[in-house]
Design an enzyme around this catalytic site. Structure first.
Site, short mmCIF file in Angstrom:
data_model
loop_
_atom_site.label_atom_id
_atom_site.label_comp_id
_atom_site.label_asym_id
_atom_site.label_seq_id
_atom_site.Cartn_x
_atom_site.Cartn_y
_atom_site.Cartn_z
N ASP A 8 47.38 -29.94 13.47
CA ASP A 8 46.57 -30.47 13.17
C ASP A 8 47.72 -30.60 11.54
OD1 ASP A 8 44.18 -30.25 12.63
OD2 ASP A 8 42.89 -28.48 12.69
N TYR B 110 38.30 -27.78 9.87
CA TYR B 110 38.15 -26.94 9.58
C TYR B 110 39.02 -26.81 7.69
CZ TYR B 110 38.00 -25.98 14.35
OH TYR B 110 37.42 -24.99 15.53
CU LIG Z 1 38.48 -24.29 16.71
#
Ligand SMILES: [Cu+2]
EC number: 1.4.3.-
Length: 512
Positions: free
Chosen positions: A267, A344
């Site tokens: 990420d 996120y």
């Molecule tokens: Cu997650």
């Protein structure tokens, strides 16, 4: 001419805001260009590439018939997620379509996946060599090309998915999470919550990126690919660590259909895209906190400084220690960064406590990444249904940190401390520097527990097992406290989870 590659530079020294020196860390040609992180220019080319591929006559009617008259470029969009490869000459992304029907786009790209996908092979820098393969429609395929998929549709051999008429209208904006004014208020919710304030000024000082606080001293930085870092951490003048830094956030997803987003994500690569976000005063940075600028990059380009880190002293509102009439409040300094990486929001923070302890915290919130589910082929072994055509697949977020400890210098050792159960004799015999000259009978119980410590001579990996507790320590074998114990720092893992997957190829190969 040298083929294109990836180079990393070390830039320093610390806190020198001018006259910095860049030193090449890796030789030319060592890192293949295909190993570079996510790249916006490449994404732009990928969109162009898939746009042509998707505008096959007939495919449009397949989309309309399947998804409540939705069409590509109107309310259907496309996403790409890079897949791990073994061969450095490969660079492959999974392409997936999704419904784009929320005004603010919240949740669309991660929750409204559609079951049309393919792989795009986009190695190198010559777009003319790229190609798409392995087309799937609702887990049917592979079709060699979008034309082949279209032919199957024309022949009527596809098992069709049909979203109910009016589906889009009914579901528009449903993921825009906000306060529902139609619900009754909770008792006292109209009264403002408690607030902390600094009555007589701040107890920390910030000079550039050097921060000092009640005996603590360190420097903050933001790596353009890996994220936040603290350097040269000292407590009461003594060096404790050279560097504590986020290295990666790894996600492994396990979808149950071909309509999915990322299978694996590193990420932090998204830092180059949406990247670091401003902490919001009153939400994740108190109003009396300081917000510092970070060196902003967007897709490899320097875009100047932006507010990216919040520094404040927190009132722990609990005792650091207490005994009868004595005690001490647990105040600590917080350094907090927000990384909005796609769906996120990660909050990475360090807490510096007055007893010499540092805590590294990472939390995630936002929207989860779903996978498409038709509800017919029950794929609940991969997660839970959380909406129409939507499964919340099991997945995990693994946070990796580099902790380069320097306890009173760089000559440090790794030590573990374990406990053993045995009888009194075994306990005394466990240390051959000591002999037991007493009488066993003086112990009321013959069974006891004793410590065994190990200093490792060779680099090794450790597997954390909560059933066999172990203390992990970095010690300086040349420095002892006044009672003769080695001086060091203990590393305390907070995670209660064990190994996430036994034989996942990504974990066993150790490659990205
Ligand atoms: Cu997650």
């Amino acid at each position: 001419m040298q083929p294109p590659d990836v180079i990393e530079y070390k830039v320093g020294p610390l806190n020198a805001l001018t006259n910095m020196v860049a030193e090449q860390l890796i030789k030319d040609g060592v890192i293949n260009i295909n190993r570079r992180p996510n790249d916006e220019m490449e994404n732009y080319e990928l969109f162009k590439f898939i746009n042509i591929t998707l505008h096959v006559p007939g495919l449009d009617s397949l989309l309309r018939e399947s998804f409540d008259s939705a069409s590509f470029g109107n309310n259907i969009s496309v996403m790409f997620y890079q897949l791990p490869t073994v061969n450095a000459n490969e660079r492959i992304s999974h392409m997936n379509l999704y419904l784009q029907i929320d005004d603010e786009g919240e949740g669309d790209a991660s929750l409204r996946l559609l079951p049309i996908s393919c792989f795009v092979h986009h190695a190198g820098t010559n777009v003319a060599n790229w190609k798409a393969s392995d087309w799937y429609y609702a887990s049917q395929g592979p079709f060699y090309s979008s034309e082949d998929l279209n032919d199957a549709y024309g022949l009527g051999t596809l098992r069709m998915v049909r979203y109910p008429k009016g589906y889009i209208k009914q579901h528009t904006n449903e993921f825009n999470v906000r306060k529902d004014d139609t619900m009754p208020e909770r008792d006292f919710s109209n009264i403002p919550p408690p607030r902390t304030y600094t009555e007589h000024g701040k107890r920390y000082k910030i000079n550039g990126y050097k921060i000092t606080y009640l005996g603590w001293q360190f420097e903050f930085s933001l790596h353009p690919v890996r994220g936040p870092v603290i350097y040269d951490i000292r407590f009461k003048e003594h060096r404790i660590a050279y560097e504590i830094s986020l290295q990666d956030i790894t996600l492994l997803y396990h979808p149950g259909s071909n309509g999915y987003g990322p299978l694996t994500l590193t990420d932090t690569a998204f830092l180059l895209g949406t990247g670091s976000r401003e902490p919001r005063p009153g939400l994740d940075c108190p109003k009396w906190g300081n917000i510092l600028d970070v060196n902003g990059t967007f897709q490899w380009y320097h875009v100047g400084p932006w507010a990216g880190v919040c520094v404040f002293e927190a009132d722990g509102q609990r005792a650091l220690w207490r005994h009868r009439a004595r005690g001490m409040v647990d105040y600590f300094l917080v350094v907090r960064t927000i990384l909005t990486l796609g769906n996120y929001d990660y909050v990475v923070e360090w807490e510096f406590h007055v007893d010499g302890r540092i805590e590294t915290m990472l939390t995630a919130s936002g929207y989860l990444f779903g996978s498409w589910d038709d509800g017919l082929y029950n794929s609940s072994m991969f997660g839970f249904r959380i909406g129409d055509f939507l499964l919340g697949p099991i997945h995990d977020h693994t946070y990796s940190f580099k902790v380069d400890i320097d306890v009173l210098g760089i000559q440090n050792s790794f030590q573990t401390l374990t406990w053993e159960a045995g009888d009194i004799n075994a306990a005394f015999q466990s240390d051959d520097r000591r002999t037991f000259s007493g009488n066993n009978n003086m112990f009321y119980f013959n069974q006891t527990r004793f410590i065994r410590d190990t200093i490792y001579q060779n680099e090794t990996s450790v597997v954390w097992n909560p059933h066999q507790p172990k203390y992990y320590m970095v010690v300086n074998e040349r420095e002892r406290n006044k009672w003769g114990s080695l001086r060091g720092y203990r590393i305390v893992p907070y995670s209660t989870e064990q190994e996430i997957l036994k034989d996942h190829p990504l974990l066993t190969r150790g490659i990205i």
